[in-house]
Design an enzyme around this catalytic site. Structure first.
Site, mmCIF file in Angstrom:
data_model
loop_
_atom_site.group_PDB
_atom_site.id
_atom_site.type_symbol
_atom_site.label_atom_id
_atom_site.label_comp_id
_atom_site.label_asym_id
_atom_site.label_seq_id
_atom_site.Cartn_x
_atom_site.Cartn_y
_atom_site.Cartn_z
ATOM 1 N N ASP A 1 -18.883 -45.391 55.866
ATOM 2 C CA ASP A 1 -18.236 -44.431 55.195
ATOM 3 C C ASP A 1 -18.519 -42.977 55.090
ATOM 4 O O ASP A 1 -18.036 -41.987 54.834
ATOM 5 C CB ASP A 1 -18.070 -45.018 53.555
ATOM 6 C CG ASP A 1 -17.401 -45.866 53.338
ATOM 7 O OD1 ASP A 1 -16.228 -45.930 53.833
ATOM 8 O OD2 ASP A 1 -17.769 -47.110 52.945
HETATM 9 C C1 BGC Z 1 -21.411 -43.831 49.445
HETATM 10 C C2 BGC Z 1 -21.115 -45.050 50.613
HETATM 11 C C3 BGC Z 1 -19.871 -45.707 50.135
HETATM 12 C C4 BGC Z 1 -18.672 -44.641 49.956
HETATM 13 C C5 BGC Z 1 -17.329 -45.278 49.854
HETATM 14 C C6 BGC Z 1 -20.193 -43.114 49.522
HETATM 15 O O1 BGC Z 1 -20.639 -42.391 48.531
HETATM 16 O O2 BGC Z 1 -22.413 -43.464 49.883
HETATM 17 O O3 BGC Z 1 -22.298 -46.322 50.230
HETATM 18 O O4 BGC Z 1 -19.612 -46.723 50.954
HETATM 19 O O5 BGC Z 1 -19.036 -43.995 49.085
HETATM 20 O O6 BGC Z 1 -17.068 -45.430 48.301
HETATM 21 C C1 NOJ Z 2 -20.257 -49.536 51.073
HETATM 22 C C2 NOJ Z 2 -18.933 -49.855 51.485
HETATM 23 O O1 NOJ Z 2 -18.430 -50.669 50.471
HETATM 24 C C3 NOJ Z 2 -18.849 -50.518 52.709
HETATM 25 O O2 NOJ Z 2 -17.276 -50.531 53.013
HETATM 26 C C4 NOJ Z 2 -19.283 -49.617 53.809
HETATM 27 O O3 NOJ Z 2 -19.137 -50.221 55.080
HETATM 28 C C5 NOJ Z 2 -20.948 -49.389 53.415
HETATM 29 N N1 NOJ Z 2 -20.781 -48.762 52.219
HETATM 30 C C6 NOJ Z 2 -21.276 -48.462 54.495
HETATM 31 O O4 NOJ Z 2 -21.091 -47.039 54.519
#
Ligand code: BGC
Ligand code: NOJ
Length: 818
Positions: A491
């Site tokens: 993400d």
């Molecule tokens: C977090 C991620 C998460 C994403 C989506 C980001 O701020 O670091 O781990 O998957 O938000 O909510």
């Molecule tokens: C948490 C999110 O829920 C997931 O969808 C994502 O793949 C990982 N973070 C890595 O960013």
């Protein structure tokens, strides 16, 4: 250092001191009513949606962290009135010294026991199956030589339903609180007068000496939960909340002879009345209680509570019996047989909404998250998996893309977050394929499913899967690789964001139209998904379409070799300028874990040694004793063209943290190249039970996976964060059961292809598959991975146990690995 121990016999983790490094939580409820509960009774409850139907209040980011909960206070009424003695038998919130303490987190229940001055108190918390309520079953025992006169106070703080509004909109909320108290039951009915037909109730099985429903009356001005005035003076004030902060507290006086014990039941519940039957009498504002009273009186009875608890245990035992293993490694056994399966179920229910790290306010059900959560869940309750797949598909957009999240209460896509994460739609193919292999329920493919929940837009689920493929094919960049969009699995790899404004969301801000930045990871995922769909398509009778998919997978593979291979590993992506990410030519972020795992899982490089090369590079550059980090070197400063990944200090989160979600991809890949020792070694590095002895470093619960463990660039290397709600649960479960132990559902039967450590003499698996119980005994007879299957005394060809004749209940398989 440990803070407890595993009681595998009882399927419990036993915490032996209350001051764990962080609140160690558990989940109550597995259907519609849920709660989180810590080892000191902290936590909160909600009905279906953690944000919109929050029953009780919790203070996130508080000091101490764990504040707000299901509290009970005991008061020694016989003690000197000048020096009142009272305590929390769950330690929090009074933090009084306990002579003994034990918390047992079990499957769907938590029981906390302690002893103070000869008074033992134990509270068992659970949610009965089929009900939207929770039970607190309190047992108080007088172990003194003399009689004891005690006061018992319960305490919860109601949340005014929408947890976000509750925490922010005080100008209104301080004036809307309303309660009723009738027959000893406290009813919380804020907003019931207008647009809600639901209320909460808090009941107690004993006659009351008093009650409180106004927080300030109970606590006293300027006091906190650690020293409530009512408890200190031993008297409730029968306060009736009108605005401010409605709460619920019962005051019960008990007299116990030496050795005597008393059981008290508290029930906290959620109830809905029909719109036209809200009030009784109808022309008043008094809650109609006829509909809820039978439920309350049922659970005021000890034997009902006892059988409800038994039913809950039977339920969980039944689910776990679907797959049980016995291997030479106890960490493998207890995670597979108990905790990992349990965590998979919790993720299926809660997604990423409510935990010690997820506030329950921010996030709905993730599209990619829920599809991956399904991978380890299928065999437990296939019917619920089916429903989830159809719900997810119904949020797919007409162009084949997907909302990144949807809201569980409405099941519709979340507009605040929107779409544009290019990997999202492909995960639907993986979950659907896994469902078909598990169940053989091909009819699901014919189910009409709308796009974006729009009536009239229905198409067969089968076609949705093809739209997912087309979405990716239609969006490709200069190298022919899939465009990354807002982000892929990672993400925080935001290649079209270029954000310079503080606070701007990296996930939802797109400052570039994004026709250049590409993802090698999505290419790998595409190959995997396209091959799965080709098999499904052929079996549906569409040979030409299946051919077409296979060709697209092959073409994508060629593109990866031409543009995504860096010489010793797979590259990660190309940025908006067309420069590689995850390449030796980069200054930082030279190698990433995701494409190594995903491309080898898609069988890239298995024949020509490049898979081995990629995995050797993982071992050389990314593997640490705490798990495999996301990339190296960590980003040392903010890169405008990379986005959120470079916002974290090195070693944390997506900037080179250890994501327990991606590690299993490497385990599976190691299995694919036949290296069982490597695969199981990686498995153990992040296995929570195997890390129990270093709980003071790991800090999170030793019975569940955390999203992340701090990587080698962080000073707190080895410290876990974001426990419970993570794709790590499902993927680790799949990696160990289906790949390392090798018991894997296929369209043609149950495959058995173990790739295990060299020093394992063998292992056993009992697995229910399509209504048949497979009893599998594996014996190592040589040092390789070659498998011979003896099915009911007959040696069969290949590694797949074919489906037995209808009506067969058990199939015994003897497996030789040589
Ligand atoms: C977090 C991620 C998460 C994403 C989506 C980001 O701020 O670091 O781990 O998957 O938000 O909510
Ligand atoms: C948490 C999110 O829920 C997931 O969808 C994502 O793949 C990982 N973070 C890595 O960013």
């Amino acid at each position: 250092m440990k803070f407890g121990y595993f009681d595998d016999q009882n399927r419990e983790y036993v915490i032996t001191r209350p001051d764990t490094p962080l609140p160690w939580i558990n989940y109550l409820g597995c259907e519609e009513y849920f709660g989180i509960i810590s080892n000191t009774a902290g936590g909160y409850s909600f009905y279906r949606d953690a944000r919109l139907r929050r029953l009780t209040r919790y203070r996130y980011n508080n000091a101490p962290l764990d504040m707000g909960g299901r509290y009970i206070y005991l008061r020694d009424d016989g003690a000197d009135v000048q020096q009142p003695i009272f305590w929390s038998p769950t330690w929090m919130p009074t933090r009084s010294k306990l002579d003994e303490y034990e918390c047992r987190h079990g499957l769907g229940y938590t029981s906390i026991k302690s002893r103070v001055n000869g008074i033992e108190a134990q509270t068992r918390y659970f949610v009965p199956l089929g009900e939207s309520l929770e039970i607190w079953e309190l047992t108080v025992i007088n172990l003194r030589q003399i009689t004891a006169d005690l006061s018992v106070f319960s305490a919860i703080e109601f949340c005014l339903w929408d947890a976000n509004d509750d925490a922010t909109n005080f100008q209104r909320n301080y004036s809307i609180g309303e309660v009723e108290v009738a027959d000893g039951v406290i009813y919380h009915k804020s907003e019931y007068r207008e647009r809600r037909n639901h209320f909460a109730y808090f009941a107690c099985s004993e006659p009351l000496s008093g009650f409180d429903t106004q927080r300030e009356a109970f606590l006293g001005a300027y006091r906190g939960w650690d020293s409530p005035l009512a408890v200190e003076v031993g008297k409730a004030s029968n306060s009736v909340a009108h605005g401010w902060q409605p709460m619920g507290s019962h005051h019960i006086k008990i007299h116990l002879n030496p050795g005597e014990q008393k059981k008290i039941i508290f029930v906290l519940g959620y109830h809905e009345n029909p719109e036209d039957g809200k009030f009784d009498p109808p022309d008043t504002q008094v809650i109609n209680k006829h509909t809820v009273k039978p439920v309350i009186s049922r659970y005021m009875k000890l034997d009902e509570v006892g059988s409800a608890f038994q039913a809950l245990q039977n339920y969980w035992n039944g689910l776990l019996e679907q797959l049980q293993v016995s291997t030479p490694d106890q960490h493998t056994n207890r995670m597979v047989n108990i905790w990992n399966a349990y965590q998979v179920m919790v993720n299926f229910n809660i997604s990423r909404s409510a935990s010690g790290f997820e506030s329950g306010i921010g996030r709905g059900m993730g599209f990619r998250d829920s599809n991956q959560d399904l991978l380890g869940f299928m065999h437990m309750i296939p019917g619920r998996a089916r429903e989830r797949i159809l719900d997810l598909a119904a949020t797919q957009l007409p162009n084949g893309g997907a909302y990144h999240q949807y809201q569980p209460l409405t099941k519709s896509g979340n507009d605040d977050v929107g779409s544009g994460f290019s990997d999202d739609p492909l995960w639907l193919i993986l979950s659907a394929a896994a469902y078909l292999k598990e169940t053989g329920d091909w009819k699901i493919l014919d189910e009409p499913v709308p796009f974006d929940n729009l009536p009239g837009s229905e198409q067969a689920l089968y076609l949705h899967l093809h739209h997912s493929i087309q979405y990716v094919l239609d969006r490709r960049g200069p190298h022919g690789l899939p465009l990354i969009g807002r982000a892929d699995w990672n993400d925080c790899l935001n290649l079209n964001c270029f954000s310079t404004s503080p606070g701007q969301s990296f996930q939802t801000t797109t400052n570039k139209d994004g026709k250049v930045a590409e993802s090698v990871f999505i290419a790998g995922l595409f190959v995997l998904a396209a091959k799965e769909l080709a098999v499904i398509t052929r079996r549906q009778g569409y040979a030409n379409e299946a051919e077409g998919l296979t060709r697209e997978a092959e073409k994508m593979e060629e593109i990866v070799w031409a543009t995504g291979w860096d010489g010793k590993w797979f590259r990660r992506a190309y940025d908006d300028l067309g420069e590689p990410i995850g390449s030796k030519v980069c200054k930082e972020g030279q190698i990433f874990i995701e494409p190594q795992g995903m491309c080898v899982m898609a069988d890239l490089g298995l024949r020509d040694g490049r898979a081995i090369q990629a995995l050797d590079s993982v071992a050389e550059y990314l593997a640490t004793s705490n798990g495999i980090v996301l990339h190296q070197p960590a980003y040392s400063h903010y890169y405008l063209n990379l986005g959120e990944i470079s916002t974290y200090p090195g070693g944390y989160k997506e900037n080179a943290g250890i994501f327990c979600h991606t590690n299993p991809w490497v385990m599976i890949s190691e299995v694919k190249i036949g290296r069982g020792d490597h695969a199981h070694d990686y498995y153990l590095r992040i296995n929570p039970s195997a890390r129990e002895e270093m709980s003071e470093i790991h800090r999170c619960e030793p019975y569940v996976y955390a999203q992340m463990i701090a990587g080698r660039d962080a000073p707190a290397q080895g410290e876990a964060k974001n426990s419970w709600l993570t794709g790590a649960a499902s993927w680790n479960y799949v990696a160990i059961t289906q790949w390392i132990l090798g018991v894997r559902p296929t369209h043609d039967g149950l495959a058995i292809e173990p790739v295990i450590p060299l020093d394992w003499k063998g292992f056993e698996v009992v697995r229910n598959f399509r209504g048949v119980r497979y009893v599998i005994q594996v014996e190592r007879q040589g040092s390789g991975n070659a498998v011979t299957l003896d099915v009911e005394g007959i040696i069969i060809k290949g590694t797949v146990v074919p489906f037995p004749p209808n009506g067969t209940q058990d199939v015994h398989v003897k497996v030789k690995v040589a």
